[in-house]
Motif scaffolding. Structure first.
Motif, PDB file in Angstrom:
ATOM      1  N   PRO A  92       0.832  -1.210   0.000  1.00  0.00           N
ATOM      2  CA  PRO A  92       0.000   0.000   0.000  1.00  0.00           C
ATOM      3  C   PRO A  92       0.866   1.259   0.000  1.00  0.00           C
ATOM      4  CG  PRO A  92      -0.830  -1.584   1.582  1.00  0.00           C
ATOM      5  CD  PRO A  92       0.483  -2.122   1.106  1.00  0.00           C
ATOM      6  N   HIS A  93       0.516   2.199  -0.877  1.00  0.00           N
ATOM      7  CA  HIS A  93       1.155   3.513  -0.974  1.00  0.00           C
ATOM      8  C   HIS A  93       2.563   3.474  -1.578  1.00  0.00           C
ATOM      9  CE1 HIS A  93      -2.208   4.559   1.544  1.00  0.00           C
ATOM     10  NE2 HIS A  93      -1.727   3.852   2.555  1.00  0.00           N
ATOM     11  N   SER A  94       2.989   2.345  -2.067  1.00  0.00           N
ATOM     12  CA  SER A  94       4.328   2.292  -2.662  1.00  0.00           C
ATOM     13  C   SER A  94       4.348   3.006  -4.007  1.00  0.00           C
ATOM     14  CB  SER A  94       4.779   0.846  -2.860  1.00  0.00           C
ATOM     15  OG  SER A  94       6.071   0.813  -3.450  1.00  0.00           O
ATOM     16  N   GLN A  95       5.440   3.697  -4.270  1.00  0.00           N
ATOM     17  CA  GLN A  95       5.639   4.378  -5.552  1.00  0.00           C
ATOM     18  C   GLN A  95       6.676   3.670  -6.416  1.00  0.00           C
ATOM     19  OE1 GLN A  95       5.456   8.879  -5.378  1.00  0.00           O
ATOM     20  NE2 GLN A  95       6.022   8.459  -3.249  1.00  0.00           N
ATOM     21  N   VAL A  96       7.223   2.573  -5.898  1.00  0.00           N
ATOM     22  CA  VAL A  96       8.223   1.812  -6.654  1.00  0.00           C
ATOM     23  C   VAL A  96       7.840   0.345  -6.637  1.00  0.00           C
ATOM     24  CG1 VAL A  96      10.067   3.458  -6.140  1.00  0.00           C
ATOM     25  CG2 VAL A  96       9.720   1.480  -4.635  1.00  0.00           C
ATOM     26  N   THR A  97       8.260  -0.387  -7.647  1.00  0.00           N
ATOM     27  CA  THR A  97       7.972  -1.818  -7.692  1.00  0.00           C
ATOM     28  C   THR A  97       8.653  -2.508  -6.509  1.00  0.00           C
ATOM     29  OG1 THR A  97       9.839  -2.180  -9.193  1.00  0.00           O
ATOM     30  CG2 THR A  97       7.657  -1.881 -10.187  1.00  0.00           C
ATOM     31  N   ASP A  98       7.924  -3.437  -5.899  1.00  0.00           N
ATOM     32  CA  ASP A  98       8.419  -4.067  -4.679  1.00  0.00           C
ATOM     33  C   ASP A  98       8.211  -5.580  -4.681  1.00  0.00           C
ATOM     34  OD1 ASP A  98       5.642  -4.118  -4.338  1.00  0.00           O
ATOM     35  OD2 ASP A  98       5.666  -2.389  -2.992  1.00  0.00           O
ATOM     36  N   TYR A  99       7.959  -6.127  -5.853  1.00  0.00           N
ATOM     37  CA  TYR A  99       7.747  -7.580  -5.985  1.00  0.00           C
ATOM     38  C   TYR A  99       8.197  -7.999  -7.380  1.00  0.00           C
ATOM     39  CZ  TYR A  99       5.282 -12.035  -6.686  1.00  0.00           C
ATOM     40  OH  TYR A  99       4.979 -13.339  -6.964  1.00  0.00           O
ATOM     41  N   PHE A 100       8.900  -9.127  -7.438  1.00  0.00           N
ATOM     42  CA  PHE A 100       9.164  -9.721  -8.751  1.00  0.00           C
ATOM     43  C   PHE A 100       9.185 -11.234  -8.650  1.00  0.00           C
ATOM     44  CE2 PHE A 100      13.545  -8.663  -7.251  1.00  0.00           C
ATOM     45  CZ  PHE A 100      14.119  -9.925  -7.259  1.00  0.00           C
ATOM     46  N   ASP A 101       8.839 -11.850  -9.751  1.00  0.00           N
ATOM     47  CA  ASP A 101       8.841 -13.311  -9.887  1.00  0.00           C
ATOM     48  C   ASP A 101       9.431 -13.591 -11.262  1.00  0.00           C
ATOM     49  OD1 ASP A 101       8.398 -16.009 -10.101  1.00  0.00           O
ATOM     50  OD2 ASP A 101       6.245 -15.915  -9.719  1.00  0.00           O
ATOM     51  N   ILE A 102      10.641 -14.130 -11.289  1.00  0.00           N
ATOM     52  CA  ILE A 102      11.394 -14.333 -12.537  1.00  0.00           C
ATOM     53  C   ILE A 102      11.625 -15.819 -12.740  1.00  0.00           C
ATOM     54  CG2 ILE A 102      13.560 -13.866 -13.756  1.00  0.00           C
ATOM     55  CD1 ILE A 102      13.849 -11.371 -11.935  1.00  0.00           C
ATOM     56  N   ARG A 103      11.315 -16.298 -13.928  1.00  0.00           N
ATOM     57  CA  ARG A 103      11.612 -17.681 -14.286  1.00  0.00           C
ATOM     58  C   ARG A 103      12.641 -17.674 -15.415  1.00  0.00           C
ATOM     59  NH1 ARG A 103       6.749 -21.337 -13.020  1.00  0.00           N
ATOM     60  NH2 ARG A 103       5.430 -20.006 -11.736  1.00  0.00           N
ATOM     61  N   LEU A 104      13.773 -18.282 -15.145  1.00  0.00           N
ATOM     62  CA  LEU A 104      14.816 -18.425 -16.157  1.00  0.00           C
ATOM     63  C   LEU A 104      14.680 -19.816 -16.763  1.00  0.00           C
ATOM     64  CD1 LEU A 104      17.892 -16.839 -14.302  1.00  0.00           C
ATOM     65  CD2 LEU A 104      16.194 -15.723 -15.779  1.00  0.00           C
ATOM     66  N   GLY A 105      14.546 -19.874 -18.078  1.00  0.00           N
ATOM     67  CA  GLY A 105      14.303 -21.141 -18.749  1.00  0.00           C
ATOM     68  C   GLY A 105      15.581 -21.859 -19.146  1.00  0.00           C
ATOM     69  N   TYR A 106      15.776 -23.041 -18.600  1.00  0.00           N
ATOM     70  CA  TYR A 106      16.875 -23.939 -18.980  1.00  0.00           C
ATOM     71  C   TYR A 106      16.248 -25.263 -19.406  1.00  0.00           C
ATOM     72  CZ  TYR A 106      19.936 -20.671 -16.454  1.00  0.00           C
ATOM     73  OH  TYR A 106      20.604 -19.551 -16.023  1.00  0.00           O
ATOM     74  N   THR A 107      16.904 -25.974 -20.291  1.00  0.00           N
ATOM     75  CA  THR A 107      16.327 -27.218 -20.814  1.00  0.00           C
ATOM     76  C   THR A 107      16.254 -28.310 -19.759  1.00  0.00           C
ATOM     77  OG1 THR A 107      18.509 -27.902 -21.601  1.00  0.00           O
ATOM     78  CG2 THR A 107      17.076 -26.742 -23.177  1.00  0.00           C
ATOM     79  N   ASP A 108      17.147 -28.268 -18.767  1.00  0.00           N
ATOM     80  CA  ASP A 108      17.244 -29.397 -17.833  1.00  0.00           C
ATOM     81  C   ASP A 108      16.838 -29.065 -16.412  1.00  0.00           C
ATOM     82  OD1 ASP A 108      19.357 -27.699 -17.407  1.00  0.00           O
ATOM     83  OD2 ASP A 108      20.844 -29.280 -17.098  1.00  0.00           O
ATOM     84  N   LYS A 109      16.384 -27.832 -16.167  1.00  0.00           N
ATOM     85  CA  LYS A 109      16.026 -27.480 -14.791  1.00  0.00           C
ATOM     86  C   LYS A 109      15.073 -26.294 -14.779  1.00  0.00           C
ATOM     87  CE  LYS A 109      20.328 -26.658 -13.814  1.00  0.00           C
ATOM     88  NZ  LYS A 109      20.973 -26.533 -15.140  1.00  0.00           N
ATOM     89  N   VAL A 110      14.361 -26.135 -13.677  1.00  0.00           N
ATOM     90  CA  VAL A 110      13.500 -24.983 -13.442  1.00  0.00           C
ATOM     91  C   VAL A 110      14.229 -24.035 -12.491  1.00  0.00           C
ATOM     92  CG1 VAL A 110      11.315 -24.194 -12.460  1.00  0.00           C
ATOM     93  CG2 VAL A 110      11.401 -26.334 -13.770  1.00  0.00           C
ATOM     94  N   VAL A 111      14.341 -22.775 -12.859  1.00  0.00           N
ATOM     95  CA  VAL A 111      15.014 -21.776 -12.021  1.00  0.00           C
ATOM     96  C   VAL A 111      14.055 -20.621 -11.785  1.00  0.00           C
ATOM     97  CG1 VAL A 111      16.924 -20.130 -11.873  1.00  0.00           C
ATOM     98  CG2 VAL A 111      17.318 -22.421 -12.803  1.00  0.00           C
ATOM     99  N   ARG A 112      13.776 -20.346 -10.503  1.00  0.00           N
ATOM    100  CA  ARG A 112      12.820 -19.301 -10.162  1.00  0.00           C
ATOM    101  C   ARG A 112      13.424 -18.375  -9.104  1.00  0.00           C
ATOM    102  NH1 ARG A 112       6.438 -20.453  -8.726  1.00  0.00           N
ATOM    103  NH2 ARG A 112       5.675 -18.345  -9.162  1.00  0.00           N
ATOM    104  N   LEU A 113      13.299 -17.075  -9.344  1.00  0.00           N
ATOM    105  CA  LEU A 113      13.858 -16.052  -8.464  1.00  0.00           C
ATOM    106  C   LEU A 113      12.722 -15.126  -8.042  1.00  0.00           C
ATOM    107  CD1 LEU A 113      16.875 -15.145 -10.796  1.00  0.00           C
ATOM    108  CD2 LEU A 113      16.766 -16.991  -9.102  1.00  0.00           C
ATOM    109  N   LYS A 114      12.540 -14.950  -6.730  1.00  0.00           N
ATOM    110  CA  LYS A 114      11.412 -14.157  -6.255  1.00  0.00           C
ATOM    111  C   LYS A 114      11.847 -13.189  -5.152  1.00  0.00           C
ATOM    112  CE  LYS A 114       7.318 -15.813  -5.809  1.00  0.00           C
ATOM    113  NZ  LYS A 114       6.132 -16.565  -5.323  1.00  0.00           N
ATOM    114  N   SER A 115      11.107 -12.088  -5.069  1.00  0.00           N
ATOM    115  CA  SER A 115      11.328 -11.151  -3.981  1.00  0.00           C
ATOM    116  C   SER A 115      10.047 -10.387  -3.695  1.00  0.00           C
ATOM    117  CB  SER A 115      12.437 -10.154  -4.339  1.00  0.00           C
ATOM    118  OG  SER A 115      12.600  -9.193  -3.313  1.00  0.00           O
ATOM    119  N   SER A 116       9.761 -10.225  -2.414  1.00  0.00           N
ATOM    120  CA  SER A 116       8.607  -9.442  -1.974  1.00  0.00           C
ATOM    121  C   SER A 116       9.024  -8.595  -0.775  1.00  0.00           C
ATOM    122  CB  SER A 116       7.447 -10.358  -1.570  1.00  0.00           C
ATOM    123  OG  SER A 116       6.448  -9.616  -0.885  1.00  0.00           O
ATOM    124  N   LEU A 117       8.568  -7.353  -0.743  1.00  0.00           N
ATOM    125  CA  LEU A 117       8.797  -6.493   0.412  1.00  0.00           C
ATOM    126  C   LEU A 117       7.601  -6.504   1.360  1.00  0.00           C
ATOM    127  CD1 LEU A 117      10.683  -3.395  -1.049  1.00  0.00           C
ATOM    128  CD2 LEU A 117      11.583  -5.585  -0.226  1.00  0.00           C
TER     129      LEU A 117
END
Length: 346
Positions: free
Chosen positions: A206-231
């Protein structure tokens, strides 16, 4: 350049004061000579023998300075890095190195033309938890890795009275540029360039003026890679969750070095970077759950390598390829978020 490298810091906030100055002050091969900051009292309190100047230009104009650390707000990194290189200084840039791959490539090309070193500060490669993950993967404890999730969460609601630049809207603001480079760099360091990028970047506080959450999936043929952040993660213990064909590993808590630095402990003290057992991770194999003693975290090798690169021509730990690749991934994260598409990595 003398065998003792004369250093200047641009900026003396969290990064300059707590992440760089302590390590430079205890390493005899560097001399912290001058700091450009809007906080002269903080500089004098840290070390009265260090010269203070009000502007970065005054620091760049000092011919005795060999190496400059850029620890200023994100949107100034590229401009200050250019100015430092043009004045004949080697440069270390705090994350984010640049706000786009194009900017990163321009700075790297300028350094090459000038015959100078420019690199990025990626201290989280020397975090206790990441070193432990590297050890487990190298030793084959999990078998063939199939899933890797890395989180960097905080509970940081918006204070309406804050004047921090990090909470003000503008280029390079928000978690993707603040915490994202840590998680992305670690993944690239472990697994190399992915095939695809898919991401969501949002404002959730609430009231944030900047992005404060991300969910990134990096695609590799042999594995699942997920990077997340929440404030907005009140329970923010989980850092790593890895699954392989022979076992799983989970790890919570943050590396202790930042805590130690914030209470003015120095990196040459005994017990530096040693995690207490309640932060150790757990390895699950064949129906058993066993604690895994954490590697000792220590950012000092970054500075040792930096000296070796400047004086002996060694390859920097964070290479130009690393820098440009990370900037490319951030560009693709933003593109994926905007288009809601999976972006190929060229």
């Amino acid at each position: 350049m003398s065998t003792v490298i004369q250093v200047g810091l641009v900026g003396f906030g969290l990064s300059g004061r707590y992440f760089h100055a302590p390590f430079l002050s205890v390493n005899p091969r560097f001399r912290l000579k001058k700091i450009a900051s809007s906080r002269p009292e903080a500089v004098r309190q840290f070390d009265a023998s260090v010269e203070w100047v009000a502007t970065a230009d005054e620091l760049f104009d000092d011919p005795s300075i060999d190496l400059v650390f850029i620890c200023s707000p994100n949107e100034t990194h590229t401009d200050y890095a250019r100015k430092g290189l043009e004045k004949g200084k080697h440069v270390v840039v705090e994350k984010p190195f640049a706000l786009s791959e194009r900017e990163a490539a321009q700075v790297l090309a300028l350094a090459q033309r000038q015959g100078l070193l420019v690199t990025a500060y990626q201290n989280r490669r020397w975090d206790s938890d990441f070193l432990t993950v590297k050890r487990l993967l190298a030793g084959g404890a999990l078998g063939k890795l199939v899933e890797y999730e890395n989180r960097y969460d905080r509970f940081s609601p918006v204070d309406p009275a804050t004047r921090s630049w990090k909470e003000q809207p503008g280029p390079g603001r928000g978690s993707l540029y603040n915490l994202g480079p840590h998680l992305i760099d670690q993944a690239l360091h472990l697994f190399g360039k992915p095939d695809t990028v898919q991401a969501s970047v949002r404002i959730i506080r609430p009231h944030s003026q900047v992005t404060d959450y991300f969910d990134i999936r990096l695609g590799y043929t042999d594995k699942v890679v997920r990077l997340k952040s929440s404030l907005m993660a009140y329970q923010n213990q989980l850092r790593y969750c890895l699954h392989g064909t022979e076992g799983s590993f989970t790890k919570g808590g943050l590396d202790v070095q930042e805590e130690q630095l914030r209470v003015d402990r120095l990196p040459n003290e005994s017990g530096w970077g040693t995690e207490p057992p309640d932060r150790w991770g757990t390895l699950y194999q064949a129906g058993r759950a066993e604690p895994v003693e954490s590697e000792r975290g220590n950012y000092s090798p970054f500075y040792d390598n930096l000296y070796d690169a400047l004086v002996n021509g060694a390859e920097p730990a964070v290479t130009p390829t690393d820098i440009q690749q990370l900037a490319c991934i951030i560009d693709l994260v933003l593109a994926s978020n905007e288009t809601q598409r999976v972006m190929p990595v060229s």
